[in-house]
Design a protein around this motif. Structure first.
Motif, PDB file in Angstrom:
ATOM      1  N   PRO A  31      -2.596   3.214  50.787  1.00 16.62           N
ATOM      2  CA  PRO A  31      -2.531   1.793  50.728  1.00 16.62           C
ATOM      3  C   PRO A  31      -3.976   1.432  51.277  1.00 16.62           C
ATOM      4  O   PRO A  31      -4.002   0.223  51.332  1.00 16.62           O
ATOM      5  N   ARG A  32      -4.267   1.834  52.899  1.00 20.67           N
ATOM      6  CA  ARG A  32      -5.115   1.151  53.230  1.00 20.67           C
ATOM      7  C   ARG A  32      -6.401   1.577  52.656  1.00 20.67           C
ATOM      8  O   ARG A  32      -7.598   0.658  53.648  1.00 20.67           O
ATOM      9  N   GLN A  33      -6.370   2.816  51.645  1.00 16.52           N
ATOM     10  CA  GLN A  33      -8.513   2.718  51.337  1.00 16.52           C
ATOM     11  C   GLN A  33      -7.777   1.983  49.743  1.00 16.52           C
ATOM     12  O   GLN A  33      -9.349   2.177  49.548  1.00 16.52           O
ATOM     13  N   ALA A  34      -6.880   2.766  48.837  1.00 18.18           N
ATOM     14  CA  ALA A  34      -6.940   2.649  47.772  1.00 18.18           C
ATOM     15  C   ALA A  34      -6.534   1.081  47.178  1.00 18.18           C
ATOM     16  O   ALA A  34      -5.685   0.407  47.504  1.00 18.18           O
ATOM     17  N   ALA A  50      13.282  -4.725  46.194  1.00 20.64           N
ATOM     18  CA  ALA A  50      13.254  -4.498  47.253  1.00 20.64           C
ATOM     19  C   ALA A  50      11.609  -5.268  47.776  1.00 20.64           C
ATOM     20  O   ALA A  50      10.426  -4.718  47.551  1.00 20.64           O
ATOM     21  N   PRO A  51      11.522  -6.723  48.788  1.00 25.45           N
ATOM     22  CA  PRO A  51      10.106  -7.044  48.913  1.00 25.45           C
ATOM     23  C   PRO A  51       8.893  -5.871  49.038  1.00 25.45           C
ATOM     24  O   PRO A  51       7.883  -5.585  49.310  1.00 25.45           O
ATOM     25  N   MET A  52       9.589  -4.752  49.928  1.00 23.91           N
ATOM     26  CA  MET A  52       9.292  -3.563  50.800  1.00 23.91           C
ATOM     27  C   MET A  52       8.245  -2.640  50.175  1.00 23.91           C
ATOM     28  O   MET A  52       7.469  -2.284  50.280  1.00 23.91           O
ATOM     29  N   TRP A  53       8.589  -2.923  49.042  1.00 24.50           N
ATOM     30  CA  TRP A  53       8.072  -2.219  47.545  1.00 24.50           C
ATOM     31  C   TRP A  53       6.217  -2.445  47.253  1.00 24.50           C
ATOM     32  O   TRP A  53       5.489  -2.370  46.475  1.00 24.50           O
ATOM     33  N   ASP A  54       6.250  -3.837  47.892  1.00 25.28           N
ATOM     34  CA  ASP A  54       5.497  -5.274  47.250  1.00 25.28           C
ATOM     35  C   ASP A  54       3.629  -3.875  47.789  1.00 25.28           C
ATOM     36  O   ASP A  54       4.024  -3.746  49.057  1.00 25.28           O
ATOM     37  N   TYR A  55       2.780  -4.505  47.248  1.00 19.34           N
ATOM     38  CA  TYR A  55       1.652  -3.153  47.789  1.00 19.34           C
ATOM     39  C   TYR A  55       0.417  -3.923  49.138  1.00 19.34           C
ATOM     40  O   TYR A  55       0.385  -3.404  49.266  1.00 19.34           O
ATOM     41  N   ARG A  56       0.620  -5.163  48.578  1.00 25.89           N
ATOM     42  CA  ARG A  56       0.013  -5.354  49.950  1.00 25.89           C
ATOM     43  C   ARG A  56       0.704  -5.564  51.289  1.00 25.89           C
ATOM     44  O   ARG A  56       0.296  -5.382  52.503  1.00 25.89           O
ATOM     45  N   LEU A  57       2.485  -5.369  50.990  1.00 24.50           N
ATOM     46  CA  LEU A  57       2.689  -5.332  52.412  1.00 24.50           C
ATOM     47  C   LEU A  57       3.345  -3.543  52.520  1.00 24.50           C
ATOM     48  O   LEU A  57       2.969  -2.979  53.966  1.00 24.50           O
ATOM     49  N   LEU A  58       2.971  -2.256  51.630  1.00 20.48           N
ATOM     50  CA  LEU A  58       2.635  -1.279  52.170  1.00 20.48           C
ATOM     51  C   LEU A  58       1.505  -1.366  52.890  1.00 20.48           C
ATOM     52  O   LEU A  58       0.479  -0.330  53.525  1.00 20.48           O
ATOM     53  N   ILE A  60      -0.346  -3.266  54.537  1.00 30.38           N
ATOM     54  CA  ILE A  60      -0.160  -3.420  56.184  1.00 30.38           C
ATOM     55  C   ILE A  60       0.556  -2.847  56.889  1.00 30.38           C
ATOM     56  O   ILE A  60       0.035  -2.363  58.123  1.00 30.38           O
ATOM     57  N   GLU A  61       2.082  -2.761  56.326  1.00 27.30           N
ATOM     58  CA  GLU A  61       2.670  -1.526  57.328  1.00 27.30           C
ATOM     59  C   GLU A  61       1.509  -0.112  57.592  1.00 27.30           C
ATOM     60  O   GLU A  61       1.808   0.428  58.286  1.00 27.30           O
ATOM     61  N   SER A  62       0.293   1.019  56.271  1.00 19.68           N
ATOM     62  CA  SER A  62       0.339   1.388  56.572  1.00 19.68           C
ATOM     63  C   SER A  62      -0.869   1.825  58.043  1.00 19.68           C
ATOM     64  O   SER A  62      -1.303   2.646  58.362  1.00 19.68           O
ATOM     65  N   TRP A  63      -1.469   0.168  57.094  1.00 25.51           N
ATOM     66  CA  TRP A  63      -2.968   0.196  58.821  1.00 25.51           C
ATOM     67  C   TRP A  63      -2.390  -0.145  59.903  1.00 25.51           C
ATOM     68  O   TRP A  63      -2.864   0.612  61.272  1.00 25.51           O
ATOM     69  N   LEU A  64      -0.675  -1.049  60.906  1.00 23.98           N
ATOM     70  CA  LEU A  64      -0.433  -1.163  61.470  1.00 23.98           C
ATOM     71  C   LEU A  64       0.500  -0.101  62.048  1.00 23.98           C
ATOM     72  O   LEU A  64       1.576  -0.361  62.983  1.00 23.98           O
ATOM     73  N   SER A  65       0.936   1.102  61.177  1.00 19.79           N
ATOM     74  CA  SER A  65       2.489   1.478  62.099  1.00 19.79           C
ATOM     75  C   SER A  65       1.618   3.491  62.609  1.00 19.79           C
ATOM     76  O   SER A  65       0.712   3.837  62.546  1.00 19.79           O
ATOM     77  N   ARG A  66       2.425   3.033  63.144  1.00 19.98           N
ATOM     78  CA  ARG A  66       2.270   4.706  64.500  1.00 19.98           C
ATOM     79  C   ARG A  66       1.798   6.042  63.360  1.00 19.98           C
ATOM     80  O   ARG A  66       1.345   6.796  63.513  1.00 19.98           O
ATOM     81  N   GLY A  94       0.651   8.929  69.262  1.00 21.43           N
ATOM     82  CA  GLY A  94      -0.699   8.207  69.844  1.00 21.43           C
ATOM     83  C   GLY A  94      -1.827   8.542  68.624  1.00 21.43           C
ATOM     84  O   GLY A  94      -2.892   7.622  67.960  1.00 21.43           O
ATOM     85  N   GLN A  95      -1.367  10.105  67.903  1.00 24.71           N
ATOM     86  CA  GLN A  95      -1.834   9.725  66.765  1.00 24.71           C
ATOM     87  C   GLN A  95      -1.949   9.803  65.883  1.00 24.71           C
ATOM     88  O   GLN A  95      -0.504   9.472  65.170  1.00 24.71           O
ATOM     89  N   VAL A  96      -2.546   9.095  65.097  1.00 25.88           N
ATOM     90  CA  VAL A  96      -2.995   8.208  63.858  1.00 25.88           C
ATOM     91  C   VAL A  96      -3.982   8.977  62.512  1.00 25.88           C
ATOM     92  O   VAL A  96      -4.690   9.082  63.024  1.00 25.88           O
ATOM     93  N   PHE A  97      -3.175   9.238  61.623  1.00 29.38           N
ATOM     94  CA  PHE A  97      -4.207   9.420  60.365  1.00 29.38           C
ATOM     95  C   PHE A  97      -4.709   8.564  59.823  1.00 29.38           C
ATOM     96  O   PHE A  97      -4.214   7.797  59.217  1.00 29.38           O
ATOM     97  N   GLY A  98      -5.716   8.843  60.469  1.00 28.76           N
ATOM     98  CA  GLY A  98      -6.924   7.893  58.986  1.00 28.76           C
ATOM     99  C   GLY A  98      -7.055   7.673  57.928  1.00 28.76           C
ATOM    100  O   GLY A  98      -6.683   8.965  57.714  1.00 28.76           O
ATOM    101  N   PRO A  99      -7.621   6.918  56.991  1.00 29.64           N
ATOM    102  CA  PRO A  99      -7.785   6.733  55.416  1.00 29.64           C
ATOM    103  C   PRO A  99      -8.770   7.856  55.274  1.00 29.64           C
ATOM    104  O   PRO A  99      -9.772   8.446  56.269  1.00 29.64           O
ATOM    105  N   ARG A 100      -8.261   9.212  54.227  1.00 29.10           N
ATOM    106  CA  ARG A 100      -9.400  10.211  53.993  1.00 29.10           C
ATOM    107  C   ARG A 100     -10.479  10.190  52.563  1.00 29.10           C
ATOM    108  O   ARG A 100      -9.799   9.663  52.150  1.00 29.10           O
TER     109      ARG A 100
END
Length: 380
Positions: A31-34, A50-58, A60-66, A94-100
């Motif tokens: 969701p960070r890039q697609a 359920a609200p958490m399946w909203d792509y906008r929320l996904l 935000i979650e993807s950018w800010l989650s560990r 602390g390692q986070v998977f960046g957008p591929r």
């Protein structure tokens, strides 16, 4: 739906994100890039309300989650049949998977995947259209695992399906796939005509406690509304994460951390302010806040109101020593039950903790299971 058995042995394209000849495929998007997958809004209305399946929320979650999630979308001929939210987890803190990029070399860093809703763990991170039977779901999930192995790369150790309902766990289970029952989620079936009817169903001692707890201090300001835009999300996120930290600390001290959370390794992140701000503005999210005379936030809780039922994912309150109101949570449950009855929803779910307390309020439990799938058996 055609069986997926014909996909086996057809070569690398069967999990490369390019539809096979019969049109069945699993698309994994970051969701960070697609952009939002085609057909996603329509599928959400049918099976992922359920609200958490909203792509906008996904996003935000993807950018800010560990451990950022990706979305796996299962299709036949372009039509969305099912989906999974999948966290990519690293053993290195602390390692986070960046957008591929679309074409990437297989990853060599060790990691594992978790099919899990970390901020809504009593509900499944796998959803399907209703008409799919168990065999069809099993085939789609096996195809998802093969696609995920290719997407992540050689470093993928396996996938864990966490907090699954029995029907999904049955579709996932198989040889070399250990299954473990974890703490259940709590459920109150809507069989009541009124709140008084619900109160009458409780034990006399509990009924008395509930009525006493509803006598809130006159100085307390209580505000309830859906889609609220008047809230300071940073204030609510701070109280929520502080409340959760206290719960975790108590669990560690009592030696019950793994039993309570159903995890030996906590892969969750704190709930970010930006995520909570977007969530609380959703029209099907009801927020109830409690403030003292100075305007300080004493407690709040949220409800998700969907056709499938009402859910209480978040409750947070100040401890009594810092100005918290004793048994204020009881008012929250009564408000949720009133909303359940007034809206005519079939059930109220209220998470996986405080089982004895909720049993006293009439809640039963729904079995949840976790299934571990090591890399050697993924897709088989």
């Amino acid at each position: 739906m055609r069986t997926l058995a014909t996909l086996r042995g057809r070569g690398r394209d069967e999990t490369a994100g390019v539809p096979a000849d019969n049109g069945i495929d699993v698309e994994i998007v970051d969701p960070r890039q697609a952009p939002e997958p085609s057909g996603w809004p329509k599928f959400r209305k049918l099976a992922a309300v359920a609200p958490m399946w909203d792509y906008r929320l996904l996003r935000i979650e993807s950018w800010l989650s560990r451990n950022p999630p990706v979305l796996a979308v299962m299709r036949e001929g372009g039509r969305v049949l099912g989906a999974c939210v999948v966290m990519l987890c690293s053993p290195v803190r602390g390692q986070v998977f960046g957008p591929r990029p679309a074409t990437h070399r297989p990853g060599l860093s060790p990691c594992w995947a978790e099919v899990y809703l970390p901020w809504f763990s009593g509900h499944s991170a796998v959803v399907f259209r209703r008409q799919l039977d168990g065999a069809q779901r099993r085939e789609l999930l096996r195809l998802f695992e093969r696609r995920l192995a290719e997407y992540v790369g050689l470093g993928l150790l396996g996938v864990v399906y966490r907090a699954m309902p029995a029907d999904i766990a049955e579709a996932v289970a198989g040889p070399g796939r250990p299954v473990r029952e974890i703490d259940p989620t709590t459920v109150l079936d809507n069989r009541f005509d009124s709140v008084d009817d619900w109160l009458a169903s409780l034990r006399p001692q509990v009924r008395t406690t509930v009525r006493e707890a509803l006598d809130l201090p006159d100085s307390l300001d209580v505000t309830t509304a859906a889609g609220r835009e008047d809230l300071d999300a940073a204030e609510l996120a701070s109280l929520l994460n502080e409340h959760r930290a206290r719960q975790d600390a108590r669990a560690w001290r009592s030696g019950q951390r793994a039993r309570i959370a159903g995890l030996h390794l906590d892969t969750r992140s704190p709930v970010p302010t930006a995520y909570l701000a977007e969530l609380l503005r959703s029209p099907n999210v009801v927020t109830r806040t409690y403030r003292d005379p100075s305007g300080r936030l004493v407690a709040f809780h949220t409800m998700f109101d969907t056709a499938g039922g009402v859910a209480m994912p978040y409750w947070a309150a100040l401890p009594r020593g810092r100005g918290g109101v004793p048994r204020l949570y009881v008012d929250g449950y009564v408000h949720a039950v009133r909303h359940l009855i007034d809206s005519g929803r079939p059930e109220l779910t209220a998470g996986r903790t405080l089982l004895d307390l909720k049993a006293g309020l009439g809640f039963t439990t729904r079995t949840l299971l976790s299934v571990a799938v090591p890399r050697p058996v993924m897709g088989r």
